[in-house]
Design an enzyme around this catalytic site. Structure first.
Site, PDB file in Angstrom:
ATOM      1  N   GLY A  97     -29.900  35.095 -17.021  1.00 51.76           N
ATOM      2  CA  GLY A  97     -28.620  35.739 -17.305  1.00 51.76           C
ATOM      3  C   GLY A  97     -27.558  34.827 -17.888  1.00 51.76           C
ATOM      4  O   GLY A  97     -26.384  35.203 -17.936  1.00 51.76           O
ATOM      5  N   LYS A 104     -26.784  34.105 -20.954  1.00 53.42           N
ATOM      6  CA  LYS A 104     -26.032  34.696 -22.077  1.00 53.42           C
ATOM      7  C   LYS A 104     -25.213  35.896 -21.603  1.00 53.42           C
ATOM      8  O   LYS A 104     -24.108  36.133 -22.091  1.00 53.42           O
ATOM      9  CB  LYS A 104     -26.968  35.093 -23.218  1.00 53.42           C
ATOM     10  CG  LYS A 104     -27.916  33.980 -23.624  1.00 53.42           C
ATOM     11  CD  LYS A 104     -27.660  33.439 -24.961  1.00 53.42           C
ATOM     12  CE  LYS A 104     -28.535  32.253 -25.325  1.00 53.42           C
ATOM     13  NZ  LYS A 104     -29.591  31.782 -24.438  1.00 53.42           N
ATOM     14  N   ASP A 138     -34.890  42.649 -18.072  1.00 54.57           N
ATOM     15  CA  ASP A 138     -35.942  41.681 -18.394  1.00 54.57           C
ATOM     16  C   ASP A 138     -37.285  42.288 -18.007  1.00 54.57           C
ATOM     17  O   ASP A 138     -37.380  42.995 -17.004  1.00 54.57           O
ATOM     18  CB  ASP A 138     -35.726  40.358 -17.626  1.00 54.57           C
ATOM     19  CG  ASP A 138     -36.516  39.211 -18.242  1.00 54.57           C
ATOM     20  OD1 ASP A 138     -35.899  38.383 -18.940  1.00 54.57           O
ATOM     21  OD2 ASP A 138     -37.753  39.158 -18.033  1.00 54.57           O
ATOM     22  N   ASP A 165     -34.702  50.443 -16.809  1.00 51.53           N
ATOM     23  CA  ASP A 165     -35.016  51.353 -17.913  1.00 51.53           C
ATOM     24  C   ASP A 165     -33.762  51.496 -18.782  1.00 51.53           C
ATOM     25  O   ASP A 165     -33.001  52.465 -18.649  1.00 51.53           O
ATOM     26  CB  ASP A 165     -35.434  52.714 -17.326  1.00 51.53           C
ATOM     27  CG  ASP A 165     -35.815  53.698 -18.419  1.00 51.53           C
ATOM     28  OD1 ASP A 165     -35.810  53.309 -19.610  1.00 51.53           O
ATOM     29  OD2 ASP A 165     -36.112  54.861 -18.086  1.00 51.53           O
ATOM     30  N   ASP A 175     -32.717  37.857 -26.703  1.00 50.07           N
ATOM     31  CA  ASP A 175     -32.884  36.392 -26.596  1.00 50.07           C
ATOM     32  C   ASP A 175     -34.363  36.187 -26.274  1.00 50.07           C
ATOM     33  O   ASP A 175     -34.755  36.103 -25.116  1.00 50.07           O
ATOM     34  CB  ASP A 175     -31.972  35.881 -25.465  1.00 50.07           C
ATOM     35  CG  ASP A 175     -31.970  34.368 -25.366  1.00 50.07           C
ATOM     36  OD1 ASP A 175     -32.478  33.701 -26.282  1.00 50.07           O
ATOM     37  OD2 ASP A 175     -31.461  33.847 -24.348  1.00 50.07           O
ATOM     38  N   CYS A 200     -34.555  29.875 -28.979  1.00 51.54           N
ATOM     39  CA  CYS A 200     -34.248  28.437 -28.881  1.00 51.54           C
ATOM     40  C   CYS A 200     -35.355  27.686 -29.608  1.00 51.54           C
ATOM     41  O   CYS A 200     -35.980  26.788 -29.071  1.00 51.54           O
ATOM     42  CB  CYS A 200     -34.057  27.975 -27.443  1.00 51.54           C
ATOM     43  SG  CYS A 200     -35.440  28.289 -26.369  1.00 51.54           S
TER      44      CYS A 200
END
Ligand SMILES: C[S@@+](CC[C@H](N)C(=O)[O-])C[C@H]1O[C@@H](n2cnc3c(N)ncnc32)[C@H](O)[C@@H]1O
Length: 387
Positions: free
Chosen positions: A232, A234, A250, A275, A288, A341
């Site tokens: 978490g 970001k 996630d 969901d 991400d 990244c």
């Protein structure tokens, strides 16, 4: 522990890592089995082990092999130190160097991937991705990363955070990469125990990760989805910048386990969702994505040696699938932001060009590749608008 005893410990630890055991696990087990080692010893040993892991190939070339012992000899030589001063055979010190080990090898003349510490198969991909920056970027990734904190605007300013850190003997200075970034230049190991951290004035976060969030046009109302939220980091950085509702998702929900606690410390609200489609659409969806981690290899050097061409191809496929899954969640006129990244084009510019190529409802608005030459990790960000 004497410096030579620390080297002996590193040799033992590196031998286990070379057998395939994860570095963190080996370090923790070693510390449990050797209670006489104090926190300073453990920190120094950890630093040396990670120094070797970042420079494994060049250490092996210079040390004459890939045993823990050879790698440590290679590291000491790279640091300009004479291994014979530490390999004395005295109590707790490693045995003296053999005649063969005494032959110093330089890194001069060795191939670029050996000298700059990356696998041979990556040479073409890195050259295509970094061009003239290949050598300086890969050189950067052979060294320790700076420690950065993010100032949480909900609870602090740069000045109040710097002052609070100073009360605990920690020095932080602002960094040009992100408005919220403080580089911790003294006593970084104490940050997690500091008042500034406990009170939520700061979070530990790489400066480029902060810059990526500042690169987004974050909506000030409506709903934002962090589709691959992980821990978490970001989500929290976005929450400091907007009143919009932030939902974190996630595929592995346990990764978000600490998020409620971190959000409470930061004084923000972040809901976790299983969901995300049920909640309707979102003005901003952040993906991400799982990636090679190549931009962060100085923090997680094991990833550099574990990555294979097959694994990279799998990751590229997975990223494409996640983008296609997340795209329908974006509201008309909203934004899909893609972040990795990674410093590899195939995961970044090429990936996003393919996405807009097969999704005519999206256009690429802007993208940016950060590399360690900017000061933080290597991150890529692309902003795609739903037309
Ligand atoms: C790079 S990490 C996220 C880091 C996080 N955003 C942060 O700033 O700390 C990528 C995350 O994507 C998650 N992931 C993998 N496949 C996914 C999928 N199909 N859908 C959603 N999340 C996925 C992984 O579990 C992992 O936590």
């Amino acid at each position: 522990m004497t410096p030579a005893a620390r080297i002996s410990a590193c040799i033992e630890i590196l031998d286990r890592i070379q057998q395939g055991q994860p570095a963190e696990q080996v370090l923790t087990r070693w510390a449990r089995g050797n209670r006489y080692a104090g926190s300073r010893d453990r920190a120094a040993i950890r630093d040396l082990v990670f120094d070797v892991l970042r420079k494994r190939r060049s250490c092996a070339a210079i040390g004459g092999g890939d045993s823990g012992r050879a790698l440590m000899i290679g590291l000491l030589r790279q640091q300009g130190r004479d291994p014979e001063e530490l390999f004395t055979g005295a109590r707790h010190a490693p045995p003296p160097l053999s005649q063969a080990e005494k032959i110093a090898r330089g890194a001069g003349g060795v191939a670029r991937p050996v000298r700059l510490d990356y696998p041979d198969w990556l040479d073409d991909a890195l050259a295509a991705s970094l061009a003239d920056d290949l050598e300086p970027v890969m050189e950067c990734l052979r060294h320790r990363a700076p420690v950065f904190a993010r100032v949480n605007w909900r609870k602090a300013t740069l000045d109040t955070a710097i002052t609070a850190l100073a009360e605990d003997g920690i020095a932080g200075v602002s960094h040009p990469l992100a408005r919220s970034a403080l580089e911790i230049v003294e006593n970084a190991r104490a940050v997690g125990r500091s008042r500034a951290y406990r009170d939520g004035m700061i979070e530990l976060q790489d400066a480029a990760s902060q810059a990526v969030v500042e690169f987004l046009d974050i909506p000030q109302d409506g709903r934002i989805l962090d589709y691959c939220a992980g821990g978490g980091g970001k989500s929290l950085a976005m929450a400091a910048l907007t009143e919009a509702e932030i939902l974190a998702h996630d595929a592995a929900p346990r990764r978000m386990h600490d998020l409620p606690l971190r959000a409470a410390r930061a004084g923000v609200r972040i809901a976790t969702v299983s969901d995300p489609a049920r909640a309707g659409d979102y003005g901003l969806v952040l993906v991400d994505a799982p990636c090679s981690g190549s931009g962060a290899w100085r923090r997680s050097p094991a990833g550099k040696w574990a990555l294979t061409a097959e694994r990279l191809a799998e990751l590229v496929d997975l990223q494409a699938r996640i983008l296609d899954e997340a795209a329908p969640l974006v509201a008309p006129g909203g934004v899909l932001a893609y972040v990795t990244c990674s410093i590899l084009r195939v995961e970044n510019q090429t990936q996003i060009a393919a996405f807009v190529g097969r999704n005519s409802g999206f256009e690429l608005v802007r993208e940016r590749q950060f590399t360690p030459l900017d000061g933080g990790d290597g991150l890529f960000v692309a902003i795609c608008k739903r037309i």
